[in-house]
Write a protein that holds these residues in place. Structure first.
Motif, PDB file in Angstrom:
ATOM      1  N   LYS A 136       0.822  -1.215   0.000  1.00 48.68           N
ATOM      2  CA  LYS A 136       0.000   0.000   0.000  1.00 48.68           C
ATOM      3  C   LYS A 136       0.856   1.265   0.000  1.00 48.68           C
ATOM      4  N   ALA A 137       1.828   1.322   0.891  1.00 47.41           N
ATOM      5  CA  ALA A 137       2.644   2.529   1.007  1.00 47.41           C
ATOM      6  C   ALA A 137       3.414   2.795  -0.286  1.00 47.41           C
ATOM      7  N   ASP A 138       4.000   1.744  -0.843  1.00 51.67           N
ATOM      8  CA  ASP A 138       4.780   1.925  -2.074  1.00 51.67           C
ATOM      9  C   ASP A 138       3.883   2.310  -3.246  1.00 51.67           C
ATOM     10  N   SER A 139       2.664   1.723  -3.289  1.00 51.95           N
ATOM     11  CA  SER A 139       1.759   1.984  -4.422  1.00 51.95           C
ATOM     12  C   SER A 139       1.202   3.396  -4.401  1.00 51.95           C
ATOM     13  N   THR A 140       1.298   4.085  -3.262  1.00 48.63           N
ATOM     14  CA  THR A 140       0.824   5.472  -3.177  1.00 48.63           C
ATOM     15  C   THR A 140       1.980   6.456  -2.987  1.00 48.63           C
ATOM     16  N   PRO A 169       8.580  10.880  -1.727  1.00 48.95           N
ATOM     17  CA  PRO A 169       7.889  12.186  -1.637  1.00 48.95           C
ATOM     18  C   PRO A 169       7.926  12.996  -2.926  1.00 48.95           C
ATOM     19  N   ASP A 170       8.990  12.842  -3.723  1.00 47.50           N
ATOM     20  CA  ASP A 170       9.091  13.630  -4.962  1.00 47.50           C
ATOM     21  C   ASP A 170       7.999  13.273  -5.960  1.00 47.50           C
ATOM     22  N   GLN A 171       7.431  12.076  -5.826  1.00 48.40           N
ATOM     23  CA  GLN A 171       6.394  11.634  -6.773  1.00 48.40           C
ATOM     24  C   GLN A 171       4.980  11.900  -6.259  1.00 48.40           C
ATOM     25  N   GLN A 231      -4.786  11.842  -4.352  1.00 51.87           N
ATOM     26  CA  GLN A 231      -3.543  11.139  -4.017  1.00 51.87           C
ATOM     27  C   GLN A 231      -3.094  10.316  -5.228  1.00 51.87           C
ATOM     28  N   TYR A 232      -1.827  10.440  -5.608  1.00 48.84           N
ATOM     29  CA  TYR A 232      -1.312   9.636  -6.703  1.00 48.84           C
ATOM     30  C   TYR A 232      -1.180   8.179  -6.255  1.00 48.84           C
ATOM     31  N   PHE A 233      -1.440   7.252  -7.201  1.00 54.80           N
ATOM     32  CA  PHE A 233      -1.193   5.837  -6.918  1.00 54.80           C
ATOM     33  C   PHE A 233      -0.747   5.160  -8.212  1.00 54.80           C
ATOM     34  N   LYS A 234      -0.190   3.974  -8.073  1.00 54.88           N
ATOM     35  CA  LYS A 234       0.293   3.216  -9.220  1.00 54.88           C
ATOM     36  C   LYS A 234      -0.808   2.295  -9.722  1.00 54.88           C
ATOM     37  N   LEU A 235      -1.237   2.538 -10.953  1.00 45.29           N
ATOM     38  CA  LEU A 235      -2.254   1.683 -11.572  1.00 45.29           C
ATOM     39  C   LEU A 235      -1.540   0.644 -12.426  1.00 45.29           C
ATOM     40  N   HIS A 236      -1.988  -0.615 -12.335  1.00 41.56           N
ATOM     41  CA  HIS A 236      -1.318  -1.717 -13.029  1.00 41.56           C
ATOM     42  C   HIS A 236      -2.078  -2.141 -14.274  1.00 41.56           C
TER      43      HIS A 236
END
Length: 987
Positions: free
Chosen positions: A32-36, A41-43, A138-143
């Motif tokens: 969860k933490a990595d995916s958001t 912080p720069d991302q 909030q930015y997140f990583k979509l797969h």
């Protein structure tokens, strides 16, 4: 199978599923933490937790919505702190967890097969991630499954690749077509970054979409795999429409309970087809249309929309003395033939037209194809009108669709390329004008829903006709440069005498039906006369940015009428003009509502007739292009009246040879006017507008005393009787306040063929013009010099500024920047209201700086001066020696101004129109100081030449005097001459 064995299998399966769930849940919490991006912080999104709005800025890089600009924080968001219903907080998340876990288990073989196929065809990573916008921005990583080759250039967006199709793998093409590349997002749902149902997650740089969703609270909820917008058009929708639907969903979710559950169920059921070959998905959801209604991207058309530049953001200057050689591509078109006719009548000296057909002749070549590059290069403007018009696009075969694209897209882009090549070869420059359409933004909003197209609305054609126009629109803009500039016109529905399409159908209904629904709706429309006036001015105009720098090479225009159209109002007016009685009744509105819910053609017809589809008015306003000449009422009269054979009956004059003119005016002004009219070839008779110019006569006339009105009527009867055999072509009345209606009717009876014209000498704010509106219908044409009066009475009067006398200009006018001038500042005029006080204050400031001044205040009578001394506080320091009771001759006035570096003016309080003095400085080419703030709206305004001061605090910037006079375009000087004014007022 016995029961014990079945129980063991069930128990084992349950344990395996439970263990799998626990394992996946542990992994999800860890991921969860990595995916958001919490560990990077720069991302992270700087706008996370903020309320935002989109700010247009051409200096910014174009974002994924095709717009230049950025997001601006306007406050704090309450997305995470707001109260959530039990369903949203617990029920929805439980459903998401259950469905996503079930999906991961059930679809594991499918996803494994896809992963293996990707690996075999093009070894490399199976998945790729995209940065998307989640809940509270909030930015997140979509797969996603990878669908492109490993050799694809990195860090280059798909739309910027040359022939991007070559980089898509065979497996990638299949999974994209069936939306199977989206399957890994089930994991994103399980992790908690997404929900099964919700607004589709925006790309991190889709700033317009994010801002639009913020307006409706759609960023407050988790994005989804599918949602309300997806089952109501998906990416065929414009950003505004999509956000509106996302807002509808968000509102239902926040309501909680059965309403939220019902909405999620509708979305889920409506999305079942999504994995069955849905072609309507455009990655990122920018609103570009795809699907079965879209043809393949044509040759020469970019996938990504080139940056749009709206013409409303730039300044135009119309060169009325220019001449343009125009090629119209497409013979027999309603718009083309109307434009040629209109321009020939109204701008006969400005244009030469050539029209060519695009259909092959006996030799197999069209007239267009037969033009050589040298011949093409001789045209200043190519106006492309050839195309297949909007017809029934509901049931057509692929061959018909292909024909639309060949004509509407390929022919247009090819013609633009040939014209550009011709210009490049000859070293010339030109303008390519393409007739696009409002249809590129899709169909009208359904009945009851609002649709206002603004600068942020992304084109989203609803069918192949719209897409064929849209592809041409993009393709032509993409090749614009300094050699071939481009003007794209996206008009709404065009109507007028002889037009085709929906308007004639509406006119038939208005002529046949006894009743019609009184439905509230709002549509943009464009009368053919307004379009032709727009085209004429646009073709003669120069354009620049506000800072004076060069404008972009391609501009988009959205001309429309000056007011929106309500269908019921249009029907009522058509019936009035055609003499048919029709009732407009709200009692029929429920029938319209019910019909709007009938699937298929019925609801489509309701949306066409009563739906909403309008442009933001700001997109249709172009500085110095005054093209909205005809209001709705006037346009329908011109369209439907059987006595009129043309949609635009007026003619521009170039001569008055053989004409007879009766001039009715106040004394002092006719001499120069009479001479000019005679030089234009006409015979002129002049009569005073009242029996005499005495103080008593003027006062009684302005008071409209009954007994004195009889005196005026007797006066007119006497002078008109002596002229009744003259058979005038024109009767031009300057001022008109003293001429009674009875005398006007007498003129009409004596001179039935004459065109009677009134030019108002004062604004409607003045006491002496009270009641003059009642006499307007007795004239054929009424003009005012006051722009605000015109804006308030469009359709009743016309706007025409004043003039300067060519004949009175001195022969030896010195340069405005010469040091050998007699005065630095001068004023000559009537000493009314606060004018003397302001002029003397300004001149006192100038004299303190060593500047030389001259003033001459005229008052019509000593009694007027005494009245002002007693009642007007502005006359407290005015002595009788300051005023004069005789007007200066025009020759003296002009010579005094010519001897001055700068001239001053103070308009009547409440007046917006420019005084004679304001125009006279054009002919004399002098600097000008005025209290009239409206002067900045005129085409000759130049801040170096014209200084606007505050009437209440008339302080002069002395540095302004040091700036030299800047010469203007020569055409502007001629435009405001008396000769041009006469030809315009009599046209």
């Amino acid at each position: 199978m016995d029961k014990d064995k079945a129980k063991k299998i069930i128990r084992g399966t349950a344990i395996a599923l439970g263990a799998t769930y626990v394992l996946l849940d542990v992994i999800a919490k860890k991921e969860k933490a990595d995916s958001t991006y919490k560990n990077d912080p720069d991302q992270q999104n700087p706008m996370q937790g903020k309320s935002v709005q989109f700010v247009t800025d051409e200096n910014d890089k174009e974002n994924a919505d095709g717009k230049s600009g950025h997001l601006k924080a306007t406050g704090e968001s309450n997305a995470l702190t707001r109260h959530k219903s039990a369903y949203e907080k617990y029920g929805k998340r439980a459903i998401d967890k259950a469905l996503s876990f079930g999906g991961l288990v059930v679809l594991a073989p499918v996803m494994g097969t896809i992963a293996l196929a990707i690996k075999i065809e093009d070894p490399g990573p199976v998945l790729f991630t995209q940065k998307r916008v989640g809940q509270d921005k909030q930015y997140f990583k979509l797969h996603k499954f990878r669908s492109m080759k490993m050799s694809t250039p990195h860090d280059v967006p798909t739309h910027m690749l040359e022939n991007p199709e070559q980089y898509i793998t065979k497996v990638g093409g299949f999974i994209r077509k069936h939306s199977l590349d989206e399957l890994p997002q089930i994991w994103d749902i399980f992790v908690g970054n997404m929900s099964v149902i919700g607004p589709r997650p925006a790309l991190w740089n889709q700033d317009v979409l994010v801002a639009e969703r913020d307006k409706v609270g759609a960023n407050d909820v988790k994005p989804g795999l599918t949602g309300w917008a997806q089952i109501n058009g998906r990416d065929e929708l414009s950003i505004a429409d999509k956000s509106m639907l996302d807002g509808v969903y968000t509102k239902s979710l926040k309501a909680g309970g059965t309403e939220a559950l019902k909405m999620d169920s509708k979305c889920f059921a409506g999305s079942i087809h999504v994995f069955n070959g849905d072609d309507s998905v455009v990655e990122g959801g920018t609103g570009a249309m795809a699907g079965s209604t879209k043809g393949k991207l044509r040759e020469g058309v970019p996938e990504q929309d080139p940056e749009e530049h709206f013409a409303c953001d730039y300044k135009f200057t119309v060169n009325h003395n220019a001449h343009k050689n125009i090629l119209i591509v497409g013979s027999g078109s309603y718009i083309g033939e109307s434009f040629v006719k209109y321009a020939t009548e109204h701008y006969c000296d400005n244009f030469t037209f050539t029209t060519v057909d695009t259909l092959p002749g006996e030799n197999g070549k069209s007239e267009l194809d037969s033009l050589t590059l040298d011949q093409l290069a001789n045209f200043d403007i190519v106006y492309h009108l050839a195309g297949i018009a909007h017809a029934d696009v509901g049931h057509v075969d692929d061959a018909t669709k292909e024909k639309y694209y060949k004509v509407n897209t390929d022919l247009a882009v090819d013609t633009a390329r040939r014209y550009k090549a011709a210009l490049e070869e000859s070293g010339k420059t030109g303008l390519f004008v393409f007739m696009s359409s409002m249809i590129v933004y899709g169909d009208s909003a359904p009945y009851g829903q609002e649709k206002i197209i603004d600068r942020h609305t992304v084109p989203s054609p609803a069918n192949f006709y719209g897409d064929s126009k849209w592809q041409a629109d993009k393709g032509i803009r993409s090749i614009a440069d300094s050699t071939m500039k481009v003007a794209i016109i996206r008009p709404p529905m065009i109507y007028g005498k002889g037009s085709k399409g929906n308007y004639p159908t509406l006119a038939k209904l208005a002529d046949k039906l006894p009743v019609f629904p009184d439905v509230e709706n709002k549509r943009s429309m464009l009368y053919i006369g307004n379009l032709c006036e727009f085209l004429s001015q646009m073709c003669l105009s120069n354009v620049c940015r506000e800072d004076g720098l060069e404008a972009p090479q391609s501009l988009i225009f959205m001309p429309q009428n000056g007011e929106f159209t309500r269908t019921a109002d249009m029907v009522k007016k058509i019936a009035e003009v055609t003499g048919h009685h029709i009732l407009i009744q709200k009692v029929l509105n429920p029938v319209v509502v019910l019909a709007g819910h009938v699937p298929g053609k019925v609801s489509g017809l309701v949306d066409k007739a009563f739906g909403n589809n309008s442009y933001d008015e700001g997109l249709s306003k172009y500085e110095k292009l005054d093209y909205q000449k005809y209001n709705l009422e006037m346009s329908i009269e011109l369209t439907e009246s059987p006595s009129l054979t043309s949609s635009f009956p007026d003619n521009k004059l170039t001569s008055l040879e053989g004409k007879k003119v009766l001039l009715i005016a106040l004394p002092g002004y006719p001499d120069g006017m009479i001479k000019e009219i005679q030089e234009l070839g006409a015979e002129v008779d002049y009569i005073h507008d009242k029996p005499n110019e005495g103080f008593v006569s003027k006062t009684l006339g302005r008071l409209h005393m009954g007994f004195y009105e009889k005196v005026i009527n007797d006066y007119y009867k006497t002078v008109l009787e002596a002229l009744k055999n003259r058979d005038y072509d024109y009767i031009l009345s300057i001022r008109g306040e003293y001429t009674p209606a009875e005398s006007l009717n007498l003129m009409r009876s004596y001179f039935p063929h004459a065109k009677m014209i009134l030019y108002m000498w004062d604004g409607l704010h003045k006491q002496n013009t009270v009641g003059i509106e009642e006499k307007w219908p007795l004239y054929d044409k009424v003009y005012t010099f006051d722009r605000i009066d015109y804006e308030a009475n469009k359709g009743k009067i016309e706007f025409l500024p004043l003039y300067y006398y060519d004949a009175y200009l001195p022969n030896d006018i010195k340069d405005a920047n010469s040091s050998d001038l007699k005065y630095d500042l001068s004023f000559i005029g009537t000493g009314h209201d606060d004018r003397i006080r302001i002029v003397k204050e300004v001149m006192s400031q100038c004299e303190e700086q060593g500047l030389r001044t001259f003033h001459y205040f005229f008052m019509p009578h000593k009694l007027v001066f005494l009245k002002n001394r007693l009642s007007n506080p502005n006359f407290k320091n005015v002595e009788e020696s300051d005023v004069h009771y005789e007007m200066l001759p025009f020759e003296t006035l002009y010579q005094t101004y010519a001897d001055s570096r700068c001239v001053m003016d103070v308009e009547n309080r409440g007046q917006h129109g420019l005084t004679m003095r304001s125009i006279e400085i054009l002919g004399l080419r002098r600097k000008f100081i005025t209290t009239n703030k409206d002067i900045v709206n005129y085409d000759f305004y130049n801040p170096n030449n014209i200084l606007v001061i505050d009437r209440e605090n008339p302080v002069v910037d002395m540095d302004w005097f040091k700036k030299p006079y800047e010469e203007l375009d020569e055409n502007l000087y001629g435009k405001y001459s008396l000769r041009n004014w006469i030809l315009e007022v009599l046209k």
